[in-house]
Design an enzyme around this catalytic site. Sequence first.
Site, PDB file in Angstrom:
ATOM      1  N   GLY A  69       0.807  -1.219   0.000  1.00 12.97           N
ATOM      2  CA  GLY A  69       0.000   0.000   0.000  1.00 12.97           C
ATOM      3  C   GLY A  69       0.841   1.270   0.000  1.00 12.97           C
ATOM      4  CG  HIS A 127      10.099  -1.021  -0.632  1.00 15.14           C
ATOM      5  ND1 HIS A 127       8.864  -0.711  -0.146  1.00 15.14           N
ATOM      6  CD2 HIS A 127      10.049  -0.773  -1.972  1.00 15.14           C
ATOM      7  CE1 HIS A 127       8.091  -0.280  -1.138  1.00 15.14           C
ATOM      8  NE2 HIS A 127       8.787  -0.304  -2.255  1.00 15.14           N
TER       9      HIS A 127
HETATM   10  P1  A3P Z   1      -3.218  -5.129  -5.630  1.00 19.30           P
HETATM   11  O1  A3P Z   1      -2.154  -5.680  -6.515  1.00 19.30           O
HETATM   12  O2  A3P Z   1      -3.703  -6.142  -4.629  1.00 19.30           O
HETATM   13  O3  A3P Z   1      -4.350  -4.497  -6.364  1.00 19.30           O
HETATM   14  P2  A3P Z   1       2.446  -0.693  -3.448  1.00 19.30           P
HETATM   15  O4  A3P Z   1       1.898   0.669  -3.645  1.00 19.30           O
HETATM   16  O5  A3P Z   1       3.065  -0.906  -2.088  1.00 19.30           O
HETATM   17  O6  A3P Z   1       3.318  -1.096  -4.557  1.00 19.30           O
HETATM   18  O7  A3P Z   1       1.189  -1.676  -3.413  1.00 19.30           O
HETATM   19  C1  A3P Z   1       0.401  -1.860  -4.567  1.00 19.30           C
HETATM   20  C2  A3P Z   1      -0.925  -2.404  -4.129  1.00 19.30           C
HETATM   21  O8  A3P Z   1      -1.721  -1.340  -3.573  1.00 19.30           O
HETATM   22  C3  A3P Z   1      -1.731  -2.948  -5.315  1.00 19.30           C
HETATM   23  O9  A3P Z   1      -2.555  -3.967  -4.752  1.00 19.30           O
HETATM   24  C4  A3P Z   1      -2.524  -1.715  -5.720  1.00 19.30           C
HETATM   25  O10 A3P Z   1      -3.653  -1.996  -6.509  1.00 19.30           O
HETATM   26  C5  A3P Z   1      -2.896  -1.158  -4.363  1.00 19.30           C
HETATM   27  N1  A3P Z   1      -3.224   0.274  -4.392  1.00 19.30           N
HETATM   28  C6  A3P Z   1      -2.604   1.254  -5.080  1.00 19.30           C
HETATM   29  N2  A3P Z   1      -3.202   2.432  -4.842  1.00 19.30           N
HETATM   30  C7  A3P Z   1      -4.217   2.192  -3.985  1.00 19.30           C
HETATM   31  C8  A3P Z   1      -5.220   3.031  -3.385  1.00 19.30           C
HETATM   32  N3  A3P Z   1      -5.265   4.314  -3.626  1.00 19.30           N
HETATM   33  N4  A3P Z   1      -6.111   2.430  -2.568  1.00 19.30           N
HETATM   34  C9  A3P Z   1      -6.067   1.104  -2.310  1.00 19.30           C
HETATM   35  N5  A3P Z   1      -5.159   0.264  -2.861  1.00 19.30           N
HETATM   36  C10 A3P Z   1      -4.243   0.811  -3.679  1.00 19.30           C
END
Ligand code: A3P
Length: 316
Positions: A69, A127
Site C-alpha cells: 500500500g 522498503h
Molecule cells: P493489488 O495488486 O492487490 O491491487 P504498493 O503501492 O506498495 O506497490 O502496493 C500496490 C498495491 O496497492 C496494489 O494492490 C494496488 O492496486 C494497491 N493500491 C494502489 N493504490 C491504492 C489506493 N489508492 N487504494 C487502495 N489500494 C491501492
Amino acid sequence: QDELYKKICEDYEDLIETLPKGKGWWVEHLYKHNGFWLAPIMVKNRLLLHTYFKSQPSDLFLASFMKSGTTWLKALMFSTINRHRYTISDHHLLRLGPQSTFPLMELEFDPTTDLTHLPAPRLFNTHLPLTLLPTSMTSCKFVYICRDPKDVLISKWYFTSKTRSKDLAPLSLDEVFELFCQGISECGPIWDHVLQYWRASLDSPDKVLFLKYEDLKKQPEVELRKLAAFMGKPFTVEEEEKGVVEDIVKLCSFESLSNLEVNKKGVNDFKVVEVENHLFFRKGEIGDWKNYLSEEMKERIDRITDEKLKGSGLIL
Ligand code: A3P
C-alpha cells in the site's frame, strides 16, 4: 569525495561476493544481507546511504514491504502535509501521480542527489528493513504500512512478472509461493520486516506509526486523522467542518488515482529502472488471494504468519 565513492563501490563488490545468493522475483538474484534478501542495487545504495545521507530531525519516512500500500500512503502523506499548497481540483497528484511525490531511497538516492533544498518535513520512502537503515535515519519518524501477506504475495507476483526482465524466465505462482514461504523475496522475509517495525512502534509510538492496509480500506478517515496527527499536522475543527479529511481520502482513493491520465499512460523514473505507473494499480482489494491460492497454500502461509508473530501482539 570520488575516492570515498570508489571505496564504497569496492566494498560493495567485496561484500556481495560473500553473501548467500537466492532467486529474485524482480531481478535475477537476491543476496541475503543481515537476514534479509536484497537486490544488488539495494545492497549498494544502502552502503551509499550510510555514508552520504544526512537526516534532519523533521524528516518523515514511509516504510513498507513492497505491495503493501506504499503508493496509497505516498499520496495520503503528501497531500496531508501539503494541503495548504494545492487545491483539490488543481493538485500535484492529479497531474503527476503519487510516484512523483517523494523518492524511494534505496533506488533513487545517489551521492549527487541534493536534498537540502526540500522543504521540511522532507518525505522519503524505503522498503529496507529497519535494521538495515543508517542509524541517523532511525531517529526520524516512520510511518509503516503492512498488509495480509497473502495479498502481498499475489500483488507482488503480478507486479514483478510485469517488471521482470524479458531475458529471464517467468516465475510461476507455485515457484514464487515457495520462495515467499522461504522468505526469499525482495526485502523478505516479510514477517521479519513487519515485526521489526511493529516492535519499534511499541517501543516508540511517537516515532513509528504502524498502519494496516485493511484498516485503511475499512475506515480511511479514522486512519488519515491518526496519520495527520502523527506527522504533526492534525486536522483543525475548521478543516473537519469543511470536509478536508473526506476530500483527501477521495483524492487518494484507488478509483481516483487509477483513473488519472498520468497513472494510465505515465512512467516513473526510479533512476535505476523505469516503471509504468499503471502497474501500481491492480485491484486495490482485500482478499484477492482467494482467487489464486489453494486451501493448502493459504494454510501454509497462515501457519508461518501465526508462528512468526506469536507473542508479538500483532495480528495480520
Ligand atoms: P493489488 O495488486 O492487490 O491491487 P504498493 O503501492 O506498495 O506497490 O502496493 C500496490 C498495491 O496497492 C496494489 O494492490 C494496488 O492496486 C494497491 N493500491 C494502489 N493504490 C491504492 C489506493 N489508492 N487504494 C487502495 N489500494 C491501492
